[in-house]
Scaffold this active site. Structure first.
Site, PDB file in Angstrom:
ATOM      1  N   GLU A  37      -7.651  31.198  -5.906  1.00  0.00           N
ATOM      2  CA  GLU A  37      -6.867  32.166  -5.364  1.00  0.00           C
ATOM      3  C   GLU A  37      -6.579  33.499  -6.514  1.00  0.00           C
ATOM      4  OE1 GLU A  37      -3.172  30.417  -3.810  1.00  0.00           O
ATOM      5  OE2 GLU A  37      -4.249  29.816  -1.953  1.00  0.00           O
ATOM      6  N   CYS A  61      -0.972  45.299 -18.739  1.00  0.00           N
ATOM      7  CA  CYS A  61      -1.213  45.307 -20.134  1.00  0.00           C
ATOM      8  C   CYS A  61      -1.990  46.484 -20.719  1.00  0.00           C
ATOM      9  CB  CYS A  61      -1.538  43.843 -20.558  1.00  0.00           C
ATOM     10  SG  CYS A  61      -3.297  43.607 -20.334  1.00  0.00           S
ATOM     11  N   GLU A  85      -8.549  25.480   2.221  1.00  0.00           N
ATOM     12  CA  GLU A  85      -7.071  24.585   2.221  1.00  0.00           C
ATOM     13  C   GLU A  85      -6.317  25.005   3.409  1.00  0.00           C
ATOM     14  OE1 GLU A  85      -4.962  25.754  -1.261  1.00  0.00           O
ATOM     15  OE2 GLU A  85      -6.589  26.117  -2.561  1.00  0.00           O
ATOM     16  N   TRP A 116       6.473  25.551  -1.432  1.00  0.00           N
ATOM     17  CA  TRP A 116       6.959  26.948  -1.906  1.00  0.00           C
ATOM     18  C   TRP A 116       7.738  27.831  -0.833  1.00  0.00           C
ATOM     19  CZ3 TRP A 116       3.945  29.798   1.305  1.00  0.00           C
ATOM     20  CH2 TRP A 116       2.587  29.402   1.918  1.00  0.00           C
ATOM     21  N   GLU A 172       4.347  20.861  -7.281  1.00  0.00           N
ATOM     22  CA  GLU A 172       3.870  20.477  -5.942  1.00  0.00           C
ATOM     23  C   GLU A 172       3.831  19.137  -5.740  1.00  0.00           C
ATOM     24  OE1 GLU A 172      -0.187  22.325  -6.605  1.00  0.00           O
ATOM     25  OE2 GLU A 172       0.431  24.145  -5.508  1.00  0.00           O
ATOM     26  N   LYS A 173       4.768  18.425  -6.251  1.00  0.00           N
ATOM     27  CA  LYS A 173       4.994  16.829  -5.963  1.00  0.00           C
ATOM     28  C   LYS A 173       5.751  16.699  -4.539  1.00  0.00           C
ATOM     29  CE  LYS A 173       9.219  16.459  -8.632  1.00  0.00           C
ATOM     30  NZ  LYS A 173       9.227  18.132  -9.187  1.00  0.00           N
ATOM     31  N   HIS A 207       4.520  18.628  -2.067  1.00  0.00           N
ATOM     32  CA  HIS A 207       3.569  19.202  -1.092  1.00  0.00           C
ATOM     33  C   HIS A 207       2.720  18.053  -0.383  1.00  0.00           C
ATOM     34  CE1 HIS A 207       0.345  21.621   0.026  1.00  0.00           C
ATOM     35  NE2 HIS A 207       0.780  22.656  -0.192  1.00  0.00           N
TER      36      HIS A 207
END
Ligand code: GLA
Ligand code: ZN
Length: 684
Positions: free
Chosen positions: A151, A158, A308, A316, A356-357, A359
């Site tokens: 992604e 910067c 995906e 999220w 992501e636990k 997800h």
């Protein structure tokens, strides 16, 4: 390396991160995944730190063991290069790889997608890792595709980027004189006398906030530059893999309507398009379809990979609703109906820690196959396997092209005025949604594409008309096409400088109108107009236009205010075709009615007429014409078939007459033969 022709079935599986788990658990995972029908795993997406513990060591032992297991279990691999998150040691030793945020804050190590795309150190290390991986796995014949980083996105402000921006500008404009002219720097005393005076547009310089800038031309170029910078970073890894494995099929996972990157440009450098699909809670099925159509359009209609989606839940969103029973299957089929040749997920197994636990995954924390999600995944795996690749490579026979353009998106997002409610994608969606809800097939095209196969070309809010783009439209209409655009179009050229000589600029002759002014309506305020006896609202922007050869199509013009009676809808015959203009933003009902009328006039038919909430979409290949019927509602729905076909998911039983589709159920119907040529799949 498996040749693309050997992938004759739907690839089913997705991201698998066994490095997060004790090795003893891996074979159990394999068992469960195999039983679920998984035939591909995406590996190594975030493994940079585990493969490269320091500057000079590359350790593939663990990945070798994973690869061995996956191969023993007969699964294919989508091999990620793993550069989506840099190792902590690298950030400590070379802080220049860290990004600087929009407000000027230099980041420390943390998160992911965190490397400055213009950092020479990051680029060197990323390229080297891709090279090493490709070298190490070049003979591994179950790797069917390569997946660069993850992604690509985000921004950086910067010093690396500042330097690279100046270089990018030099290459684009050659001289400072030209740059000053293109940027119109006579405004607010911005004349630049030295390239070093140019700085990135952020809240330290031109911006008030992310959206509001005082210099659109500069902001627009920085957007282009960032997209190009990341593309360059992608290409470095792409070329590193290709140098070792010339026939590798390489992609990176895109994100549908992602504002940061000009995917139409990116797609030219990718072997195939792949996408992550995470609809928001409020997205309708048409919104989801729109993102798929955008992805299919990136390579002129070639099928893409659904890389995906979540099997159940994300982590999220503010509210992470479960996908209701049947929705995972329904949306997987919806993706296929719009051109996906794979059904893949994030992820195969839920992590125990990190953000992501919570997800969703095929294998949940409970660790068994006794879950609703696993059972649904297994049923879907079996169903897709039974399809035995019949639909692969099939194309969408669209007769309507819709023009989408990132430069327009950026320019409208950062435009100061006329209305904070003007949103390119939202306006665009109103038209797309109307067509999709009536089951009209739409291809989403870029202005560089060939329009000749379409009967209708729709370009909502075509604010910025670049280069010779107007010529292509003129040709399209002259040869008999129907062109449809509307308010706030043809206003600026490619540097966001206004056109002179009257709006809509270069489109004025083909549309046969002159737009003199544009009124922005405050939130909730409406004007109105009548079209074919029905009153519709006029919202957001109202163009005040004069016909110059075009004829007024609405019954009343605007109904109130000082521009009462001014035309809202116009139609202009040009060559063998017609150009339409919609001077304001209106309701869904209006777009349905008006666009349907245009379709009828242009002889374009929908796939099928269905009850509201039942989607019909089709794809055609050498096996015939496949029509997906997707019941997005929670009620059974009846669909009347005007033809006979075969019910592909029901063992090809003949179907005709009126059929009932259960809530959230899917049918794939097959009609007669399609193309005689074998069409190639997404990997070809
Ligand atoms: C993205 C990423 C994945 C994962 C999912 C979670 O698509 O590519 O690594 O974080 O989001 O939804
Ligand atoms: Zn940077």
């Amino acid at each position: 390396m498996i040749e693309s022709e050997k992938v004759r079935h739907i690839l089913y599986g997705g991201d698998y991160n066994p490095e997060q788990w004790p090795e003893e658990s891996w074979s159990e995972d394999m068992q469960l995944l195999k039983e679920a029908g998984v035939n591909i795993v995406t590996l190594n997406v975030f493994s940079w730190a585990s493969i490269q513990p320091d500057e000079n060591t590359y350790d593939f032992d663990r990945l070798d063991r994973i690869m061995e297991l996956v191969q023993e279990n007969g699964m294919a691999v989508c091999m990620a290069t793993g550069t989506g998150a840099h190792p902590a040691w690298m950030a400590k030793k070379y802080p220049e790889i860290l990004r600087t945020e929009f407000g000027g804050q230099r980041r420390k190590f943390g998160g992911r997608h965190n490397s400055c795309p213009n950092s020479p150190v990051y680029r060197t290390f990323a390229k080297r890792l891709a090279e090493k991986l490709a070298g190490h796995y070049q003979d591994q014949d179950n790797i069917v595709s390569w997946h660069i980083s993850n992604e690509f996105g985000g921004e950086c402000y910067c010093e690396n980027c500042e330097r690279a921006f100046r270089q990018w500008l030099k290459e684009r404009y050659g001289t400072l004189d030209e740059l000053n002219r293109r940027w119109y720097t006579s405004f607010w005393g911005h004349t630049f006398y030295d390239w070093e005076e140019i700085v990135p547009p952020d809240t330290r310089s031109e911006h008030i906030d992310e959206k509001r800038t005082m210099f659109q031309g500069i902001t627009l170029d920085y957007k282009r530059f960032l997209s190009d910078s990341m593309l360059e970073a992608f290409r470095l890894e792409y070329e590193a893999v290709k140098a070792v494995i010339p026939d590798a099929r390489i992609t990176t996972n895109l994100m549908g309507f992602y504002p940061g990157l000009d995917y139409q440009k990116w797609a030219d450098h990718m072997d195939f398009v792949s996408v992550d699909s995470y609809p928001a809670n409020e997205d309708t099925y048409a919104d989801i379809a729109m993102a798929h159509d955008l992805m299919r359009g990136l390579k002129q209609g070639k099928p893409f990979a659904l890389m995906e989606q979540t099997p159940s839940v994300t982590n999220w969103l503010p509210y992470n609703a479960l996908k209701r029973p049947g929705v995972m299957r329904l949306w997987s089929h919806e993706a296929m109906a719009h051109g996906a040749d794979t059904v893949m997920f994030f992820q195969m197994k839920r992590s125990l820690g990190g953000c992501e636990k919570h997800h969703g995954a095929f294998i949940d924390h409970v660790g068994t196959g006794q879950t609703r999600v696993y059972r649904e995944a297994t049923a879907l795996g079996a169903e897709l396997s039974a399809l035995s690749g019949q639909t692969l490579g099939a194309r969408t026979p669209a007769k309507i092209g819709m023009l989408f353009d990132w430069d327009n998106w950026w320019a409208l997002t950062h435009s100061a005025g006329p209305s904070c409610e003007l949103d390119y994608v939202q306006e665009w969606k109103r038209c797309y949604r109307a067509l999709r809800e009536m089951n009209y097939e739409v291809d989403i095209v870029s202005s560089r594409d060939d329009f000749s196969g379409y009967r209708i070309l729709l370009a909502p809010v075509w604010y910025m008309v670049k280069g010779q783009d107007d010529e292509a439209v003129r040709r399209f209409v002259a040869e008999g096409g129907a062109f449809v655009t509307g308010f706030f179009s043809g206003i600026v050229q490619e540097n966001d400088l206004a056109v002179t000589g009257g709006y809509p600029g270069k489109l004025r002759d083909v549309l046969g109108i002159w737009v003199e002014e544009c009124d922005a309506l405050p939130h909730d305020a409406e004007n109105s107009f009548v079209y074919q006896g029905v009153r519709y609202p006029a919202r957001i922007l109202c163009d005040l236009l004069h016909t110059e050869g075009a004829v007024q199509m609405d019954d009343s013009g605007y109904e109130t205010d000082f521009y009462r009676g001014y035309p809202v809808l116009t139609k202009h015959s040009y060559g063998k075709g017609i150009a339409y203009y919609m001077a304001t933003s209106s309701s869904d009902d209006f777009y349905r009615k008006f666009l349907e009328d245009i379709c009828q006039e242009a002889g374009v038919q929908p796939v099928l007429r269905t009850p509201s909430g039942v989607e019909a979409a089709s794809r055609v290949n050498q096996n015939g014409s496949f029509i997906w019927l997707l019941n997005h509602t929670e009620e059974p729905q009846e669909v009347c078939l005007p033809w006979e076909g075969l019910d592909v998911l029901a063992g090809s039983a003949p179907v005709n007459g009126t059929i009932t589709i259960l809530p959230r159920d899917v049918r794939i119907l097959l009609r007669s033969a399609g193309y005689s040529q074998r069409s190639s799949g997404f990997l070809a």
